[in-house]
Design an enzyme around this catalytic site. Structure first.
Site, PDB file in Angstrom:
ATOM      1  N   LYS A 181     -11.892  23.490   0.768  1.00 49.36           N
ATOM      2  CA  LYS A 181     -10.458  23.482   0.442  1.00 49.36           C
ATOM      3  C   LYS A 181     -10.249  22.416  -0.627  1.00 49.36           C
ATOM      4  CE  LYS A 181      -6.020  22.569   0.787  1.00 49.36           C
ATOM      5  NZ  LYS A 181      -5.975  21.898  -0.540  1.00 49.36           N
TER       6      LYS A 181
ATOM      7  N   SER B 176      -6.681  10.692   1.559  1.00 50.26           N
ATOM      8  CA  SER B 176      -5.882   9.553   2.022  1.00 50.26           C
ATOM      9  C   SER B 176      -6.018   9.330   3.525  1.00 50.26           C
ATOM     10  CB  SER B 176      -4.414   9.814   1.677  1.00 50.26           C
ATOM     11  OG  SER B 176      -3.990  10.960   2.374  1.00 50.26           O
TER      12      SER B 176
ATOM     13  N   GLY C 274      -6.440  11.839   6.811  1.00 54.86           N
ATOM     14  CA  GLY C 274      -7.590  11.589   7.681  1.00 54.86           C
ATOM     15  C   GLY C 274      -7.196  11.515   9.145  1.00 54.86           C
TER      16      GLY C 274
ATOM     17  N   GLU D  29     -13.864   9.951   4.288  1.00 55.42           N
ATOM     18  CA  GLU D  29     -14.027   8.997   3.169  1.00 55.42           C
ATOM     19  C   GLU D  29     -12.615   8.735   2.666  1.00 55.42           C
ATOM     20  OE1 GLU D  29     -17.031   7.942   2.109  1.00 55.42           O
ATOM     21  OE2 GLU D  29     -18.158   9.287   3.408  1.00 55.42           O
TER      22      GLU D  29
ATOM     23  N   CYS E 107     -11.679   5.823  -5.805  1.00 57.37           N
ATOM     24  CA  CYS E 107     -11.586   5.254  -4.454  1.00 57.37           C
ATOM     25  C   CYS E 107     -12.127   3.833  -4.408  1.00 57.37           C
ATOM     26  CB  CYS E 107     -12.293   6.149  -3.452  1.00 57.37           C
ATOM     27  SG  CYS E 107     -14.012   6.432  -3.856  1.00 57.37           S
TER      28      CYS E 107
ATOM     29  N   GLU F 248      -3.003   0.659  -0.759  1.00 56.30           N
ATOM     30  CA  GLU F 248      -3.711   1.259  -1.891  1.00 56.30           C
ATOM     31  C   GLU F 248      -2.695   1.922  -2.818  1.00 56.30           C
ATOM     32  OE1 GLU F 248      -5.826   4.951  -1.244  1.00 56.30           O
ATOM     33  OE2 GLU F 248      -7.499   4.217  -2.434  1.00 56.30           O
TER      34      GLU F 248
HETATM   35  P1  NAD Z   1      -4.741  13.620   0.208  1.00 52.73           P
HETATM   36  O1  NAD Z   1      -5.090  13.125   1.555  1.00 52.73           O
HETATM   37  O2  NAD Z   1      -3.313  13.751  -0.135  1.00 52.73           O
HETATM   38  O3  NAD Z   1      -5.373  15.058  -0.034  1.00 52.73           O
HETATM   39  C1  NAD Z   1      -6.748  15.278   0.097  1.00 52.73           C
HETATM   40  C2  NAD Z   1      -6.980  16.706   0.515  1.00 52.73           C
HETATM   41  O4  NAD Z   1      -6.454  16.891   1.809  1.00 52.73           O
HETATM   42  C3  NAD Z   1      -6.333  17.751  -0.381  1.00 52.73           C
HETATM   43  O5  NAD Z   1      -7.203  18.854  -0.548  1.00 52.73           O
HETATM   44  C4  NAD Z   1      -5.122  18.166   0.427  1.00 52.73           C
HETATM   45  O6  NAD Z   1      -4.698  19.489   0.177  1.00 52.73           O
HETATM   46  C5  NAD Z   1      -5.670  18.065   1.837  1.00 52.73           C
HETATM   47  N1  NAD Z   1      -4.623  17.942   2.861  1.00 52.73           N
HETATM   48  C6  NAD Z   1      -3.402  17.366   2.739  1.00 52.73           C
HETATM   49  N2  NAD Z   1      -2.707  17.477   3.898  1.00 52.73           N
HETATM   50  C7  NAD Z   1      -3.512  18.117   4.774  1.00 52.73           C
HETATM   51  C8  NAD Z   1      -3.368  18.529   6.132  1.00 52.73           C
HETATM   52  N3  NAD Z   1      -2.263  18.320   6.821  1.00 52.73           N
HETATM   53  N4  NAD Z   1      -4.420  19.149   6.718  1.00 52.73           N
HETATM   54  C9  NAD Z   1      -5.571  19.374   6.053  1.00 52.73           C
HETATM   55  N5  NAD Z   1      -5.740  19.041   4.745  1.00 52.73           N
HETATM   56  C10 NAD Z   1      -4.733  18.411   4.120  1.00 52.73           C
HETATM   57  O7  NAD Z   1      -5.506  12.672  -0.822  1.00 52.73           O
HETATM   58  P2  NAD Z   1      -5.470  12.748  -2.410  1.00 52.73           P
HETATM   59  O8  NAD Z   1      -4.157  12.206  -2.830  1.00 52.73           O
HETATM   60  O9  NAD Z   1      -5.893  14.086  -2.885  1.00 52.73           O
HETATM   61  O10 NAD Z   1      -6.639  11.733  -2.795  1.00 52.73           O
HETATM   62  C11 NAD Z   1      -6.415  10.392  -2.963  1.00 52.73           C
HETATM   63  C12 NAD Z   1      -6.973   9.608  -1.820  1.00 52.73           C
HETATM   64  O11 NAD Z   1      -8.378   9.885  -1.666  1.00 52.73           O
HETATM   65  C13 NAD Z   1      -6.906   8.124  -2.045  1.00 52.73           C
HETATM   66  O12 NAD Z   1      -6.488   7.487  -0.876  1.00 52.73           O
HETATM   67  C14 NAD Z   1      -8.352   7.736  -2.373  1.00 52.73           C
HETATM   68  O13 NAD Z   1      -8.691   6.419  -2.131  1.00 52.73           O
HETATM   69  C15 NAD Z   1      -9.107   8.675  -1.533  1.00 52.73           C
HETATM   70  N6  NAD Z   1     -10.481   8.828  -2.029  1.00 52.73           N
HETATM   71  C16 NAD Z   1     -11.511   8.308  -1.300  1.00 52.73           C
HETATM   72  C17 NAD Z   1     -12.815   8.401  -1.749  1.00 52.73           C
HETATM   73  C18 NAD Z   1     -13.969   7.853  -0.949  1.00 52.73           C
HETATM   74  O14 NAD Z   1     -15.109   8.206  -1.218  1.00 52.73           O
HETATM   75  N7  NAD Z   1     -13.721   7.035   0.042  1.00 52.73           N
HETATM   76  C19 NAD Z   1     -13.079   9.042  -2.945  1.00 52.73           C
HETATM   77  C20 NAD Z   1     -12.006   9.554  -3.679  1.00 52.73           C
HETATM   78  C21 NAD Z   1     -10.713   9.454  -3.197  1.00 52.73           C
END
Ligand code: NAD
Length: 494
Positions: free
Chosen positions: A188, A242, A246, A264, A299, A398
């Protein structure tokens, strides 16, 4: 890389994208689509399928069937390796096209995207392809009348949920080891950066991956992501994104089949500069790159600069100078050092954090505002805020944008206390010429990755994973494989 080729690719119309289910490109079951807007100019340039509950269910059933009939898991490791190696070759052969498509979708500067996206994705797929026939089971040290064997089996169906900042790179971190170990995957991608990853998945089919082994469904996280999280047919969920999402995924697992969940998440990584660092000019340039590349949407970005008080003013001035030399602009121009912020929502959020920082007593020494608004795109000047306290929002939350908070410290103890003052623990760095201090800091700062006299650039040979609220489990390296296997004991009386 050549600007003329990039210019030709950026001018091409992009046909509508659909899901990839059971080896076919299929639209949403109700015909729904989502507009894909480019952060470069704020314009819609294509659409993708807006997944429904039924679409995600179909993708999961297809992956489950593919796993159960052994069309992939049952192939010899040598055959699986051939397919994955070919996939890596195809990603490389299409690298520029994939990178430009990805940049039009998410705004990362092209000179970073070409390496970090198709370049890194191909390398990752190849790494796990090469590894897959070198992973042995174990024989336990038992008495002579017993044979204790430990088999390493695929887990079954893996659900992979990917963010928007580096879709291909992060996608490959999950797909490489999951597929290498014989699992089926339902992917996804993010709403705001799905295109290059969807095309990369289509290339896997061209390479010979059997239909159904990798299905990808676009759409809203709260709709299709939720179905994936709650599914009784998904065995392991791997996620980058995020902390809020998570947490939801852990709830979904608890409410359904207690699937394993690997997260992650975000970070608030400290970049600690001691006055005895070997080359402070170099440290300043790398500190600027470590927070401002990809508009801070990394990240592991070094978003908290902790500077020894005796060099605070001169060091901050050097970082500001380095940052002001980084050209912000159209991410498809090769001379651009900082591209576009991924979305208008993200940009507004970044600016909100800057306002809060000022209200909380911080002083803006660089940037702090939206720029290039006339382009229609989402650009933000690299921003440095000094006087950030340990309790301040800029220390604790963050931003995920080009915003660097600076805090001065006096002693090693202070530096450790400040570095560990958040709920996160993803990455960090220490700059010092003192070997003992460097090793002490590596041990005492609570993170998954510590850099010494550099920032970023850790390759696929080492794990990337967080501690605390930065997540669990790791991507990259042979350690990532642990997420995609079950250990099975065979206890045999001889
Ligand atoms: P996000 O959590 O908004 O979205 C990530 C994914 O989750 C997307 O595909 C989104 O559609 C999906 N999602 C959203 N709501 C959901 C739900 N209720 N159920 C299932 N899936 C759902 O994060 P983002 O804004 O896309 O990414 C930014 C975040 O990712 C930042 O916090 C960043 O630090 C983190 N990040 C971490 C790493 C790492 O390796 N630790 C790497 C890159 C980004």
């Amino acid at each position: 890389m050549d600007q003329t080729k990039i210019d030709a690719l950026r001018a091409q119309p992009v046909a509508a994208f659909s899901h990839l289910i059971e080896g076919k490109h299929v639209p949403a079951s109700d015909g729904g689509t989502m507009d894909i807007l480019s952060p470069i100019n704020g314009q819609v340039f294509t659409t993708t399928a807006k997944g429904t509950v039924a679409d995600m269910q179909a993708a999961i059933i297809s992956a489950r069937d593919a796993f159960e009939d052994g069309r992939w898991a049952g192939q010899s490791p040598a055959d699986r390796k051939k397919v994955l190696m070919k996939w890596a070759d195809l990603i490389e052969a299409n690298a520029l096209e994939l990178a430009v498509l990805g940049v039009r979708d998410n705004g990362t500067e092209i000179n970073m995207a070409i390496k970090a996206e198709p370049g890194s994705a191909a390398g990752t797929i190849r790494y796990y392809a090469e590894a897959l026939d070198k992973i042995y089971g174990e024989i336990a040290p038992t008495s002579l009348d017993i044979l204790g064997m430990i088999h390493k089996e695929p887990v079954g169906v893996v659900g992979a949920i990917i963010p928007w900042n580096f879709p291909m790179m992060i996608g490959a971190w999950k797909l490489g080891p999951a597929l290498a170990m014989g699992n089926s995957v339902v992917l996804k991608p993010s709403e705001t950066a799905s295109l290059s990853l969807m095309r990369m998945c289509a290339l896997a089919l061209e390479a010979g991956l059997p239909a159904g082994v990798l299905n990808a469904v676009t759409g809203e996280g709260a709709v299709v992501g939720e179905v994936l999280g709650l599914s009784m047919d998904v065995d392991v969920l791997v996620f980058t994104g995020s902390g809020g999402t998570g947490r939801r995924l852990m709830e979904y697992a608890a409410r359904s089949n207690m699937k394993r969940v690997y997260l992650e998440l975000g970070g608030k990584s400290p970049n600690i500069i001691f006055a005895d660092a070997p080359n402070l000019d170099e440290a300043a340039k790398i500190a600027a790159g470590g927070i401002f590349r990809n508009s801070g949407q990394v990240c592991v970005a070094g978003s908290r600069l902790l500077v020894e008080a005796s060099i605070h003013d001169e060091f901050v001035a050097a970082v500001a100078k380095a940052a002001s030399h980084m050209r912000v602009g159209n991410p498809l121009d090769m001379s651009t050092a900082i591209g576009a912020v991924n979305s208008e929502i993200q940009l507004t959020q970044n600016l909100g954090y800057v306002d809060t920082a000022v209200k909380e007593g911080g002083e803006i020494v660089l940037g702090g505002k939206r720029i290039l608004e006339e382009t229609g795109g989402y650009y933000m000047a690299p921003t440095i805020v000094t006087g950030v306290t340990p309790e301040a929002t800029l220390t604790q939350k963050e931003v995920f944008g080009p915003v660097l908070g600076v805090t001065a410290f006096d002693t090693d103890e202070d530096a450790v206390r400040l570095a560990n003052a958040t709920v996160y623990g993803l990455a960090g760095a220490v700059w010092t010429g003192n070997l003992s201090r460097a090793h002490q800091m590596v041990r005492r700062v609570r993170t998954g990755v510590m850099h010494v006299n550099t920032y970023g650039g850790a390759d696929g040979t080492v794990p990337l994973g967080g501690v605390g609220q930065s997540g669990n489990g790791s991507d990259k390296s042979m350690h990532a494989i642990e997420k995609y296997i079950n250990l099975k004991t065979a206890w045999i009386k001889l």
